[in-house]
Enzyme design. Structure first.
Site, PDB file in Angstrom:
ATOM      1  N   PRO A 170       0.759  -1.212  -0.064  1.00  0.00           N
ATOM      2  CA  PRO A 170       0.033  -0.040  -0.050  1.00  0.00           C
ATOM      3  C   PRO A 170       0.888   1.246   0.121  1.00  0.00           C
ATOM      4  O   PRO A 170       0.239   2.413  -0.152  1.00  0.00           O
ATOM      5  CB  PRO A 170      -0.774  -0.011   1.315  1.00  0.00           C
ATOM      6  CG  PRO A 170      -0.853  -1.457   1.674  1.00  0.00           C
ATOM      7  CD  PRO A 170       0.739  -2.053   1.400  1.00  0.00           C
TER       8      PRO A 170
ATOM      9  N   GLU B 146       2.404  -7.883   9.224  1.00  0.00           N
ATOM     10  CA  GLU B 146       2.292  -6.442   9.007  1.00  0.00           C
ATOM     11  C   GLU B 146       3.296  -5.664   8.136  1.00  0.00           C
ATOM     12  O   GLU B 146       3.573  -4.754   8.042  1.00  0.00           O
ATOM     13  CB  GLU B 146       2.506  -5.727  10.413  1.00  0.00           C
ATOM     14  CG  GLU B 146       1.263  -5.791  11.362  1.00  0.00           C
ATOM     15  CD  GLU B 146       0.675  -7.112  11.461  1.00  0.00           C
ATOM     16  OE1 GLU B 146      -0.396  -7.345  10.815  1.00  0.00           O
ATOM     17  OE2 GLU B 146       1.198  -7.844  12.236  1.00  0.00           O
TER      18      GLU B 146
ATOM     19  N   ARG C 189      -2.375  -8.242 -20.568  1.00  0.00           N
ATOM     20  CA  ARG C 189      -2.952  -7.615 -21.844  1.00  0.00           C
ATOM     21  C   ARG C 189      -2.247  -6.825 -22.827  1.00  0.00           C
ATOM     22  O   ARG C 189      -2.636  -6.589 -23.975  1.00  0.00           O
ATOM     23  CB  ARG C 189      -4.334  -6.794 -21.408  1.00  0.00           C
ATOM     24  CG  ARG C 189      -4.953  -7.619 -20.097  1.00  0.00           C
ATOM     25  CD  ARG C 189      -6.320  -6.638 -19.873  1.00  0.00           C
ATOM     26  NE  ARG C 189      -7.169  -6.434 -20.881  1.00  0.00           N
ATOM     27  CZ  ARG C 189      -7.615  -5.762 -21.759  1.00  0.00           C
ATOM     28  NH1 ARG C 189      -7.065  -4.602 -21.545  1.00  0.00           N
ATOM     29  NH2 ARG C 189      -8.578  -5.890 -22.549  1.00  0.00           N
TER      30      ARG C 189
ATOM     31  N   ASP D 130      -9.101  -0.009 -25.274  1.00  0.00           N
ATOM     32  CA  ASP D 130      -9.820  -0.273 -23.785  1.00  0.00           C
ATOM     33  C   ASP D 130      -9.903   0.799 -23.001  1.00  0.00           C
ATOM     34  O   ASP D 130      -9.239   1.866 -23.204  1.00  0.00           O
ATOM     35  CB  ASP D 130      -9.495  -1.520 -23.100  1.00  0.00           C
ATOM     36  CG  ASP D 130      -7.839  -1.409 -22.598  1.00  0.00           C
ATOM     37  OD1 ASP D 130      -7.587  -0.241 -22.465  1.00  0.00           O
ATOM     38  OD2 ASP D 130      -7.417  -2.464 -21.969  1.00  0.00           O
TER      39      ASP D 130
HETATM   40  C1  9WO Z   1      -1.422  -4.794   8.855  1.00  0.00           C
HETATM   41  C2  9WO Z   1      -1.489  -4.134   9.753  1.00  0.00           C
HETATM   42  C3  9WO Z   1      -1.921  -4.708  11.107  1.00  0.00           C
HETATM   43  C4  9WO Z   1      -2.209  -3.715  12.404  1.00  0.00           C
HETATM   44  C5  9WO Z   1      -1.433  -2.404  12.156  1.00  0.00           C
HETATM   45  C6  9WO Z   1      -0.530  -2.187  11.104  1.00  0.00           C
HETATM   46  C7  9WO Z   1      -0.699  -2.873  10.044  1.00  0.00           C
HETATM   47  N1  9WO Z   1      -0.213  -2.799   8.572  1.00  0.00           N
HETATM   48  C8  9WO Z   1      -0.490  -3.671   8.057  1.00  0.00           C
HETATM   49  C9  9WO Z   1      -0.441  -3.975   6.676  1.00  0.00           C
HETATM   50  O1  9WO Z   1      -0.030  -2.925   5.825  1.00  0.00           O
HETATM   51  N2  9WO Z   1      -0.126  -5.248   6.181  1.00  0.00           N
HETATM   52  C10 9WO Z   1       0.242  -5.625   4.806  1.00  0.00           C
HETATM   53  C11 9WO Z   1      -0.318  -6.785   4.292  1.00  0.00           C
HETATM   54  C12 9WO Z   1       1.761  -5.676   4.730  1.00  0.00           C
HETATM   55  C13 9WO Z   1       2.222  -6.130   3.190  1.00  0.00           C
HETATM   56  C14 9WO Z   1       1.511  -7.071   2.792  1.00  0.00           C
HETATM   57  N3  9WO Z   1       0.046  -6.687   2.815  1.00  0.00           N
HETATM   58  C15 9WO Z   1      -0.654  -5.934   2.051  1.00  0.00           C
HETATM   59  C16 9WO Z   1      -0.544  -5.670   0.620  1.00  0.00           C
HETATM   60  N4  9WO Z   1      -1.766  -5.313   2.438  1.00  0.00           N
HETATM   61  N5  9WO Z   1      -2.061  -4.889   1.042  1.00  0.00           N
HETATM   62  C17 9WO Z   1      -1.344  -4.831   0.441  1.00  0.00           C
HETATM   63  C18 9WO Z   1      -1.588  -4.049  -1.058  1.00  0.00           C
HETATM   64  C19 9WO Z   1      -0.518  -4.334  -1.949  1.00  0.00           C
HETATM   65  C20 9WO Z   1      -0.610  -3.430  -3.154  1.00  0.00           C
HETATM   66  N6  9WO Z   1      -1.793  -2.660  -3.182  1.00  0.00           N
HETATM   67  C21 9WO Z   1      -2.505  -2.631  -2.290  1.00  0.00           C
HETATM   68  C22 9WO Z   1      -2.714  -3.291  -1.182  1.00  0.00           C
END
Ligand code: 9WO
Length: 232
Positions: free
Chosen positions: A86, A113, A151, A166
C-alpha cells in the site's frame, strides 16, 4: 515474459492463472509464471520467517533473511523486482504497459504487518500499490498486476484493437455495451447502436464515456475542457 511470485502461500494462486486468457497465454508460451515459497528460505528448520517488530507494535514482520535469499534464488541479470504494498506508487495502465516489456519480473508478496525495510532497500527496484486499502497480503495485488499487464503482451489478447481502445488507454472510461436481445424486460438498446451509422455510434460512445468519467471520476479530467489528465 517470465514471472516469479514470491509468497508464503503459493497455493493461493491456484485458479486465477489456470483459466481463461491467462491460461491461454501460458499455454501459448507468452507467459511463464513460477512460484517460490519464502518459507523454503527460513533460517531455522522449523520454517520460521517472521518475528516481532523492533520498537513495538502489533503483529509480526517478515524477516529480511528469508526474503533476500528467496529473491536472490530467482534473480537474473535483467530482473525487475517489484514489491506489492500500500506504500507503493499507484498502478496505472501506463505502468502496466511499461512492465509488459520486461523479460523477467519478480513479484514480492508481503504478509503479516509487512517486510523488514532492509530487505526492500537491498533487493526491491520498485514498490507498487493497486489502490488505497490494506489487504491481508500482497498476493491478490500480484494477481491484479499480472492480469492487467498481460493484456499488453502482444498475442495475449486476440484482438489488438481491444487493447488500444480499452478503458484508460484513452484516459476516460469505456462506453456502455449492449448485445441481444434488443428489448430486455422492457428496456431497449439505445437506438443509435442499431442504426448502423458508425460515425454517429462513435460520437455517441465518446459522449457517454466522457459524461460518466466526469460524473464518477472528475479527477481524471483537467478542468472543464474534458482534457484527459492521464498521459503516457
Ligand atoms: C497490517 C497491519 C495490522 C496492524 C497494524 C498495521 C498493519 N499494517 C498492515 C499491513 O499493511 N500489512 C500488509 C499486508 C503488509 C504487506 C502485505 N500486505 C498487503 C499488501 N496488504 N495490502 C497490500 C497491498 C498491496 C498493493 N496494493 C494494495 C494493497
Amino acid at each position: 515474459m517470465e514471472i516469479e511470485i514470491l509468497s508464503l502461500f503459493p497455493e493461493y494462486f491456484r485458479g486465477p492463472f489456470d483459466v481463461s486468457m491467462l491460461r491461454r497465454a501460458r499455454d501459448a508460451g507468452f507467459l511463464e509464471i513460477r512460484h517460490t515459497d519464502i518459507r523454503d528460505f527460513a533460517e531455522s528448520k522449523h520454517g520460521r520467517v517472521d518475528d516481532r517488530p523492533f520498537g513495538g507494535g502489533p503483529g509480526m514482520v517478515l524477516q529480511p533473511g528469508p526474503v533476500v535469499r528467496a529473491i536472490r534464488s530467482v534473480r537474473k541479470e535483467r530482473s525487475r523486482v517489484i514489491y506489492l504494498s500500500p506504500q507503493g506508487a499507484l498502478l496505472t495502465a501506463a505502468k502496466c504497459q511499461e512492465l509488459s516489456l520486461s523479460e523477467h519480473l519478480i513479484l514480492l508478496c508481503g504478509h503479516y504487518e509487512g517486510i523488514d525495510e532492509r530487505a526492500i532497500e537491498m533487493e526491491v527496484d520498485e514498490e507498487i500499490s493497486i489502490g488505497d486499502y490494506v489487504l491481508t497480503s500482497g498476493c491478490a495485488p500480484a494477481i491484479v498486476l499480472i492480469d492487467a499487464m498481460a493484456r499488453f503482451i502482444p498475442g495475449v489478447i486476440g484482438h489488438p484493437d481491444a487493447v488500444s481502445e480499452d478503458s484508460f488507454q484513452e484516459g476516460i472510461f469505456d462506453s456502455p455495451h449492449y448485445t441481444r436481445p434488443e428489448n430486455f424486460e422492457g428496456k431497449e438498446v439505445p437506438s443509435v447502436l442499431l442504426g448502423g451509422n458508425h460515425a454517429e455510434i462513435r460520437k455517441w460512445r465518446k459522449a457517454q464515456a466522457i459524461e460518466k468519467t466526469r460524473r464518477v471520476r472528475p479527477d481524471l479530467f483537467l478542468g472543464e475542457h474534458c482534457e484527459p489528465l492521464y498521459v503516457h
